[in-house]
Design a protein around this motif. Structure first.
Motif, PDB file in Angstrom:
ATOM      1  N   THR A   1      39.825  49.122 107.417  1.00 28.83           N
ATOM      2  CA  THR A   1      40.139  48.608 106.095  1.00 28.83           C
ATOM      3  C   THR A   1      41.579  48.122 105.988  1.00 28.83           C
ATOM      4  O   THR A   1      42.478  48.682 106.634  1.00 28.83           O
ATOM      5  N   SER A   2      41.780  47.108 105.165  1.00 31.41           N
ATOM      6  CA  SER A   2      43.130  46.594 104.944  1.00 31.41           C
ATOM      7  C   SER A   2      43.957  47.543 104.084  1.00 31.41           C
ATOM      8  O   SER A   2      45.171  47.366 103.948  1.00 31.41           O
ATOM      9  N   GLN A   3      43.294  48.539 103.525  1.00 34.92           N
ATOM     10  CA  GLN A   3      43.990  49.567 102.741  1.00 34.92           C
ATOM     11  C   GLN A   3      44.406  50.745 103.623  1.00 34.92           C
ATOM     12  O   GLN A   3      44.782  51.801 103.116  1.00 34.92           O
ATOM     13  N   ASN A   4      44.353  50.545 104.925  1.00 33.65           N
ATOM     14  CA  ASN A   4      44.629  51.630 105.872  1.00 33.65           C
ATOM     15  C   ASN A   4      45.973  52.302 105.625  1.00 33.65           C
ATOM     16  O   ASN A   4      46.067  53.521 105.539  1.00 33.65           O
ATOM     17  N   ILE A   5      47.016  51.507 105.482  1.00 33.97           N
ATOM     18  CA  ILE A   5      48.353  52.088 105.365  1.00 33.97           C
ATOM     19  C   ILE A   5      48.585  52.700 103.991  1.00 33.97           C
ATOM     20  O   ILE A   5      49.437  53.585 103.828  1.00 33.97           O
ATOM     21  N   VAL A   6      47.833  52.252 102.990  1.00 37.78           N
ATOM     22  CA  VAL A   6      47.990  52.797 101.638  1.00 37.78           C
ATOM     23  C   VAL A   6      47.621  54.274 101.628  1.00 37.78           C
ATOM     24  O   VAL A   6      48.409  55.142 101.224  1.00 37.78           O
ATOM     25  N   TRP A   7      46.403  54.552 102.082  1.00 39.97           N
ATOM     26  CA  TRP A   7      45.934  55.947 102.069  1.00 39.97           C
ATOM     27  C   TRP A   7      46.399  56.711 103.297  1.00 39.97           C
ATOM     28  O   TRP A   7      46.666  57.910 103.225  1.00 39.97           O
ATOM     29  N   GLY A   8      46.523  56.019 104.405  1.00 39.33           N
ATOM     30  CA  GLY A   8      47.024  56.681 105.605  1.00 39.33           C
ATOM     31  C   GLY A   8      48.456  57.137 105.456  1.00 39.33           C
ATOM     32  O   GLY A   8      48.898  58.089 106.098  1.00 39.33           O
ATOM     33  N   GLY A   9      49.191  56.462 104.564  1.00 43.57           N
ATOM     34  CA  GLY A   9      50.583  56.817 104.344  1.00 43.57           C
ATOM     35  C   GLY A   9      50.783  58.174 103.713  1.00 43.57           C
ATOM     36  O   GLY A   9      51.926  58.677 103.647  1.00 43.57           O
ATOM     37  N   ILE A  10      49.708  58.786 103.240  1.00 46.40           N
ATOM     38  CA  ILE A  10      49.808  60.120 102.645  1.00 46.40           C
ATOM     39  C   ILE A  10      50.436  61.109 103.620  1.00 46.40           C
ATOM     40  O   ILE A  10      51.214  61.982 103.226  1.00 46.40           O
ATOM     41  N   ALA A  11      50.103  60.962 104.892  1.00 45.31           N
ATOM     42  CA  ALA A  11      50.662  61.881 105.892  1.00 45.31           C
ATOM     43  C   ALA A  11      52.179  61.786 105.935  1.00 45.31           C
ATOM     44  O   ALA A  11      52.880  62.794 106.097  1.00 45.31           O
ATOM     45  N   GLY A  12      52.713  60.586 105.760  1.00 44.72           N
ATOM     46  CA  GLY A  12      54.153  60.408 105.779  1.00 44.72           C
ATOM     47  C   GLY A  12      54.850  60.931 104.536  1.00 44.72           C
ATOM     48  O   GLY A  12      56.079  61.075 104.523  1.00 44.72           O
ATOM     49  N   CYS A  13      54.070  61.214 103.500  1.00 42.33           N
ATOM     50  CA  CYS A  13      54.632  61.774 102.260  1.00 42.33           C
ATOM     51  C   CYS A  13      54.744  63.295 102.328  1.00 42.33           C
ATOM     52  O   CYS A  13      55.458  63.902 101.505  1.00 42.33           O
TER      53      CYS A  13
ATOM     54  N   ASP B   1      50.121  38.333 113.856  1.00 45.53           N
ATOM     55  CA  ASP B   1      49.331  37.859 114.996  1.00 45.53           C
ATOM     56  C   ASP B   1      49.002  39.011 115.940  1.00 45.53           C
ATOM     57  O   ASP B   1      47.922  39.040 116.545  1.00 45.53           O
ATOM     58  N   ASP B   2      49.929  39.939 116.069  1.00 44.17           N
ATOM     59  CA  ASP B   2      49.692  41.129 116.888  1.00 44.17           C
ATOM     60  C   ASP B   2      48.501  41.909 116.364  1.00 44.17           C
ATOM     61  O   ASP B   2      47.593  42.302 117.113  1.00 44.17           O
ATOM     62  N   TYR B   3      48.505  42.177 115.060  1.00 41.56           N
ATOM     63  CA  TYR B   3      47.425  42.946 114.455  1.00 41.56           C
ATOM     64  C   TYR B   3      46.095  42.193 114.530  1.00 41.56           C
ATOM     65  O   TYR B   3      45.042  42.799 114.783  1.00 41.56           O
ATOM     66  N   ALA B   4      46.142  40.886 114.319  1.00 43.76           N
ATOM     67  CA  ALA B   4      44.917  40.088 114.395  1.00 43.76           C
ATOM     68  C   ALA B   4      44.341  40.117 115.805  1.00 43.76           C
ATOM     69  O   ALA B   4      43.122  40.252 116.002  1.00 43.76           O
ATOM     70  N   ARG B   5      45.210  39.999 116.793  1.00 44.65           N
ATOM     71  CA  ARG B   5      44.771  40.010 118.187  1.00 44.65           C
ATOM     72  C   ARG B   5      44.147  41.351 118.562  1.00 44.65           C
ATOM     73  O   ARG B   5      43.204  41.418 119.347  1.00 44.65           O
ATOM     74  N   ALA B   6      44.686  42.444 117.990  1.00 45.68           N
ATOM     75  CA  ALA B   6      44.167  43.780 118.293  1.00 45.68           C
ATOM     76  C   ALA B   6      42.967  44.158 117.433  1.00 45.68           C
ATOM     77  O   ALA B   6      42.348  45.203 117.653  1.00 45.68           O
ATOM     78  N   GLY B   7      42.637  43.306 116.453  1.00 45.14           N
ATOM     79  CA  GLY B   7      41.496  43.596 115.597  1.00 45.14           C
ATOM     80  C   GLY B   7      41.775  44.660 114.554  1.00 45.14           C
ATOM     81  O   GLY B   7      40.847  45.299 114.048  1.00 45.14           O
ATOM     82  N   VAL B   8      43.048  44.855 114.212  1.00 49.06           N
ATOM     83  CA  VAL B   8      43.431  45.830 113.198  1.00 49.06           C
ATOM     84  C   VAL B   8      43.614  45.082 111.874  1.00 49.06           C
ATOM     85  O   VAL B   8      44.474  44.205 111.775  1.00 49.06           O
ATOM     86  N   PRO B   9      42.824  45.412 110.838  1.00 47.91           N
ATOM     87  CA  PRO B   9      42.875  44.658 109.578  1.00 47.91           C
ATOM     88  C   PRO B   9      44.042  45.038 108.677  1.00 47.91           C
ATOM     89  O   PRO B   9      43.862  45.277 107.476  1.00 47.91           O
ATOM     90  N   MET B  10      45.234  45.102 109.234  1.00 48.83           N
ATOM     91  CA  MET B  10      46.408  45.306 108.395  1.00 48.83           C
ATOM     92  C   MET B  10      46.464  44.142 107.404  1.00 48.83           C
ATOM     93  O   MET B  10      46.177  43.000 107.776  1.00 48.83           O
ATOM     94  N   LEU B  11      46.838  44.416 106.163  1.00 52.54           N
ATOM     95  CA  LEU B  11      46.715  43.418 105.105  1.00 52.54           C
ATOM     96  C   LEU B  11      47.288  42.047 105.479  1.00 52.54           C
ATOM     97  O   LEU B  11      46.625  41.027 105.254  1.00 52.54           O
TER      98      LEU B  11
END
Length: 310
Positions: free
Chosen positions: A149-161, A203-213
């Motif tokens: 999901t493109s919301q990966n860092i939004v909710w995944g960021g909880i760990a960093g909080c 381009d890095d994220y697109a190439r790796a198939g990671v849907p970062m926003l």
């Protein structure tokens, strides 16, 4: 998750220093630095003064072990996409400087040590929160959200909080509302910070198939969301004013205004169809977070309640 077999040993014999450096790199030291910068001010605010130096040291050691565990385990899970992305192509597993099995064992050991150390030197609340942060980062963010999901860092960021909550709990044995406000500041800070960086490496994220926003949305759409989260971050920070003094209050307003001006400028450029350097916002986000938490620490040590001004 797809992990390739370790490459045969064909490189020249490595020294102990090289091996140590590779294992340290697995822990992602730069991320650990940011976590520690937010933990200490949270402890000062919880104490409303200077906590025991031994307690601060113990919390820092335990937090470093926990962050290192999460970083190493993240490297194991993401070994395949790290090899595809230029930004991560120098990581130890990609360069076969550490066997995957060893990295996995290393990460688990660090996690166990962090929990046990915090339990013995602080309290069980901090230890449990620490374990929860590691598990969330590895299983929820890295394994579940990051590639889906493109919301990966939004909710995944909880760990960093979590470090601010852990630091608060280490001092008080529980979690007070100011800790949740600090949690919220980092929660809303994470998307603008991460997306600004990801815009450069889209381009890095697109190439790796990671849907970062930034890899799946236009720069205008991304910058608009950066503006929204930045406003939420600044406003959340102001909720801390009742627990601080004029020192923090004035600093939060000034720092917030500077950062909001920068993100609005970024969005206006993309809205007009222009091009700009999003890394300016990325670097400013680091400065903003550091400055805000430094002012929390200063305020906690010497500040007077806001109500004393009236």
């Amino acid at each position: 998750m797809s992990i390739t077999a370790d490459a045969p040993t064909t490189a020249p014999r490595r020294t102990i220093k090289d091996v140590v450096r590779a294992y340290v790199a697995l822990t992602k030291p730069r991320i650990i630095e940011q976590l520690l910068v937010t933990t200490i001010p949270a402890m000062l605010l919880a104490q409303r003064g200077i906590p025991s130096p031994w307690l601060v040291l113990a919390t820092m050691v335990g937090g470093t072990l926990a962050a290192g565990s999460a970083g190493a385990l993240n490297c194991v899970v993401d070994a395949d996409i790290d090899a595809v992305m230029k930004r991560t192509s120098a990581r130890p597993l990609v360069k076969h400087e550490v066997p995957v099995r060893n990295a996995l064992i290393f990460g688990v050991i660090l996690g166990v040590l962090s929990c046990g150390f915090l339990w013995l030197t602080t309290n069980w609340v901090a230890a449990v929160l620490c374990v929860g942060a590691i598990l969330f980062y590895v299983f929820v963010y890295t394994m579940l959200l990051k590639r889906r999901t493109s919301q990966n860092i939004v909710w995944g960021g909880i760990a960093g909080c979590m470090p601010v909550v852990i630091g608060w709990a280490a001092v008080t044995g529980d979690v007070g509302w100011p800790a949740f406000v600090l949690f919220g500041v980092i929660f809303f800070w994470t998307p603008p910070h991460s997306w600004a960086l990801a815009m450069k490496f889209r381009d890095d994220y697109a190439r790796a198939g990671v849907p970062m926003l930034p890899a799946v949305a236009t720069p205008r759409q991304v910058s608009f969301r950066i503006v929204l989260y930045s406003w939420a971050m600044v406003l959340c920070g102001l909720l801390l004013v009742p627990a601080t003094s004029w020192i923090y209050a004035v600093s939060a307003v000034i720092l917030g205004a500077i950062f909001l001006a920068a993100v609005h400028k970024l969005h206006n450029v993309y809205r007009r169809g222009g091009e700009t350097n999003p890394m300016k916002v990325f670097h400013l986000s680091n400065t903003y977070l550091c400055a805000v938490f430094v002012m929390v620490a200063v305020d906690s040590a010497i500040g007077l309640p806001v109500t004393s001004l009236f």
